[in-house]
Design an enzyme around this catalytic site. Structure first.
Site, PDB file in Angstrom:
ATOM      1  N   ALA A 119     -10.021  -6.101  -8.604  1.00 19.93           N
ATOM      2  CA  ALA A 119     -11.199  -5.525  -7.950  1.00 19.93           C
ATOM      3  C   ALA A 119     -11.816  -4.474  -8.859  1.00 19.93           C
ATOM      4  O   ALA A 119     -11.310  -3.364  -8.980  1.00 19.93           O
ATOM      5  CB  ALA A 119     -10.807  -4.908  -6.609  1.00 19.93           C
ATOM      6  N   ARG A 178     -18.793   8.086   1.748  1.00 19.93           N
ATOM      7  CA  ARG A 178     -19.772   7.067   1.392  1.00 19.93           C
ATOM      8  C   ARG A 178     -20.969   7.119   2.347  1.00 19.93           C
ATOM      9  O   ARG A 178     -20.878   7.633   3.457  1.00 19.93           O
ATOM     10  CB  ARG A 178     -19.122   5.686   1.366  1.00 19.93           C
ATOM     11  CG  ARG A 178     -18.265   5.496   0.121  1.00 19.93           C
ATOM     12  CD  ARG A 178     -17.586   4.157   0.055  1.00 19.93           C
ATOM     13  NE  ARG A 178     -16.348   4.148   0.825  1.00 19.93           N
ATOM     14  CZ  ARG A 178     -15.422   3.198   0.711  1.00 19.93           C
ATOM     15  NH1 ARG A 178     -15.605   2.197  -0.130  1.00 19.93           N
ATOM     16  NH2 ARG A 178     -14.317   3.249   1.431  1.00 19.93           N
ATOM     17  N   SER A 230      -6.706   1.287  -4.927  1.00 16.31           N
ATOM     18  CA  SER A 230      -7.411   2.355  -5.639  1.00 16.31           C
ATOM     19  C   SER A 230      -8.210   3.162  -4.642  1.00 16.31           C
ATOM     20  O   SER A 230      -8.805   2.598  -3.723  1.00 16.31           O
ATOM     21  CB  SER A 230      -8.382   1.790  -6.688  1.00 16.31           C
ATOM     22  OG  SER A 230      -9.139   2.833  -7.279  1.00 16.31           O
ATOM     23  N   ASP A 267       0.861  -1.187   0.000  1.00 20.03           N
ATOM     24  CA  ASP A 267       0.000   0.000   0.000  1.00 20.03           C
ATOM     25  C   ASP A 267       0.894   1.232   0.000  1.00 20.03           C
ATOM     26  O   ASP A 267       1.940   1.233   0.644  1.00 20.03           O
ATOM     27  CB  ASP A 267      -0.896   0.004   1.249  1.00 20.03           C
ATOM     28  CG  ASP A 267      -2.170   0.820   1.073  1.00 20.03           C
ATOM     29  OD1 ASP A 267      -2.055   2.019   0.749  1.00 20.03           O
ATOM     30  OD2 ASP A 267      -3.256   0.262   1.274  1.00 20.03           O
ATOM     31  N   ASP A 292       4.034   2.238  -4.173  1.00 17.28           N
ATOM     32  CA  ASP A 292       3.015   2.706  -5.105  1.00 17.28           C
ATOM     33  C   ASP A 292       3.046   1.799  -6.330  1.00 17.28           C
ATOM     34  O   ASP A 292       4.056   1.743  -7.053  1.00 17.28           O
ATOM     35  CB  ASP A 292       3.328   4.156  -5.501  1.00 17.28           C
ATOM     36  CG  ASP A 292       2.295   4.764  -6.435  1.00 17.28           C
ATOM     37  OD1 ASP A 292       1.491   4.011  -7.019  1.00 17.28           O
ATOM     38  OD2 ASP A 292       2.303   5.995  -6.596  1.00 17.28           O
ATOM     39  N   VAL A 293       1.948   1.081  -6.596  1.00 14.05           N
ATOM     40  CA  VAL A 293       1.950   0.097  -7.677  1.00 14.05           C
ATOM     41  C   VAL A 293       1.949   0.731  -9.059  1.00 14.05           C
ATOM     42  O   VAL A 293       2.105   0.021 -10.058  1.00 14.05           O
ATOM     43  CB  VAL A 293       0.761  -0.884  -7.550  1.00 14.05           C
ATOM     44  CG1 VAL A 293       0.852  -1.678  -6.262  1.00 14.05           C
ATOM     45  CG2 VAL A 293      -0.578  -0.166  -7.666  1.00 14.05           C
ATOM     46  N   THR A 300     -20.302  -1.947  -0.046  1.00 15.87           N
ATOM     47  CA  THR A 300     -19.917  -2.820   1.059  1.00 15.87           C
ATOM     48  C   THR A 300     -19.671  -1.967   2.295  1.00 15.87           C
ATOM     49  O   THR A 300     -19.209  -0.832   2.199  1.00 15.87           O
ATOM     50  CB  THR A 300     -18.647  -3.609   0.695  1.00 15.87           C
ATOM     51  OG1 THR A 300     -18.860  -4.289  -0.548  1.00 15.87           O
ATOM     52  CG2 THR A 300     -18.309  -4.642   1.758  1.00 15.87           C
ATOM     53  N   TYR A 324     -12.929   7.491 -11.947  1.00 16.76           N
ATOM     54  CA  TYR A 324     -13.025   6.206 -11.244  1.00 16.76           C
ATOM     55  C   TYR A 324     -13.685   5.151 -12.130  1.00 16.76           C
ATOM     56  O   TYR A 324     -13.166   4.046 -12.301  1.00 16.76           O
ATOM     57  CB  TYR A 324     -13.826   6.386  -9.957  1.00 16.76           C
ATOM     58  CG  TYR A 324     -13.933   5.143  -9.112  1.00 16.76           C
ATOM     59  CD1 TYR A 324     -12.801   4.569  -8.519  1.00 16.76           C
ATOM     60  CD2 TYR A 324     -15.168   4.540  -8.876  1.00 16.76           C
ATOM     61  CE1 TYR A 324     -12.902   3.439  -7.728  1.00 16.76           C
ATOM     62  CE2 TYR A 324     -15.275   3.414  -8.083  1.00 16.76           C
ATOM     63  CZ  TYR A 324     -14.145   2.865  -7.511  1.00 16.76           C
ATOM     64  OH  TYR A 324     -14.246   1.739  -6.734  1.00 16.76           O
TER      65      TYR A 324
END
Length: 330
Positions: free
Chosen positions: A117, A189, A78, A34, A59-60, A178, A148
């Site tokens: 995901a 959210r 993300s 992460d 950082d991927v 979720t 997004y």
């Protein structure tokens, strides 16, 4: 002991941290990654002392190197809330494109199976209800939410390209709303926003007239569905979510009743491209995975509310930070 090795990106986030718990419980060696742009190490601090757990601060979107064998990769890195991806739109697009490309390349190098995901947001503001995996969506590519939505749609496209062209073992989960412990109160959210307002004694804010619908899946059900999909032989996208639908207005009333507060509900303008309906068709998950949600909303919301209620006053308004530097592998 030779445990299977799994790399989980976005591991310090809400779903990522619960996935770490799941794979530890299933006796895997977990490599967690992460960049902490939205994740919080508090979510995984209980795992740091385990010999089968490693954390990498990385950082991927930059080249990803992992020493040794890998059996599985789960790409959950993300931003996932409107507040986050509207604040950092470029990073959101990069992690969905460059980050996914890097991890697919790593999966190819390691001959590992990779699960991506994705999200119900690939359906946009849907014209089909409930949403099946065959529905292509109704997305505004240049709207504010497009950073997004389109990042996730690209993720799916490049993942299937690697599967078809390179024969890579891939899986795609489309995640619907979720909730549960470890959500951030300040992420924008619906559930953490409502509970946070209730705990602070504020009126509950509904955007639009409240007639828009959502379907909320408790985190333990979501994680079980993801786990089953990873280990299945199914390569097409699969919806994982709870099909029980509720209007936002009715949900706000449920929150007021749950928290025992007496706030009013106030209304503000609906954000651009906010979907009016969100309900998964989970026929494919039932048939292919033998999965369906087990936790009803009343039970799940009690657990979630008790989690938020246990937070300190400081945590209710701001993320707490702690020094975990000695556990981080660069």
């Amino acid at each position: 002991m030779n445990r299977k090795r799994v790399l989980i990106t976005g591991a310090a986030g809400f779903l990522g941290s619960h996935l770490c718990d799941k794979f530890i419980a299933e006796d895997y060696h977990v490599l967690a990654m992460d960049n902490l742009i939205t994740g919080d190490l508090k979510n995984i601090e209980h795992l740091f002392q385990l010999e089968q757990f490693e954390f990498y601060h990385h950082d991927v979107t930059k080249f990803v190197h992992v020493a040794g064998d890998l059996d599985y990769i789960l790409h959950f890195a993300s931003p996932a809330s409107p507040i986050d991806y509207l604040k950092i739109p470029i990073q959101t697009l990069k992690v969905g494109s460059l980050g996914t490309h890097n991890l697919l390349g790593l999966a190819k190098e390691k001959n590992a199976r990779i699960l991506i995901a994705s999200t119900s947001e690939v359906y946009g503001d849907p014209l089909v209800h409930p949403q099946t995996e065959e529905y292509y969506g109704n997305v505004n590519t240049i709207g504010p939410r497009g950073v997004y939505d389109e990042a996730k749609r690209f993720q799916e496209s490049i993942t299937m390209a690697y599967h078809r062209f390179h024969g890579l073992e891939t899986r795609i989960v489309r995640i619907f709303n979720t909730y549960g412990p470890r959500m951030r109160l300040n992420d924008g959210r619906v559930i953490p926003a409502f509970i946070g307002q209730a705990l602070r004694g504020e009126d509950l804010t509904i955007f639009g007239d409240g007639s828009q619908t959502r379907s909320f899946c408790f985190v333990s059900d979501q994680i079980e569905g993801i786990y089953k999909l990873l280990l299945s032989d199914y390569v097409e996208p699969v919806n994982i979510g709870n099909p029980y639908e509720i209007t936002i207005k009715d949900f706000a009333e449920e929150i007021i009743k749950l928290t025992g507060t007496s706030q009013k509900v106030i209304y503000q303008d609906l954000p651009k491209d906010d979907p009016m309906q969100r309900q998964p068709d989970i026929s494919r998950a039932k048939e292919v995975l033998g999965w369906e949600p087990l936790v009803n909303r009343q039970e799940g919301m009690k657990i979630t509310y008790n989690y938020f209620k246990s937070l300190s006053p400081k945590e209710l308004t701001k993320k707490a930070h702690k020094d975990f530097s000695k556990h981080i592998r660069k």
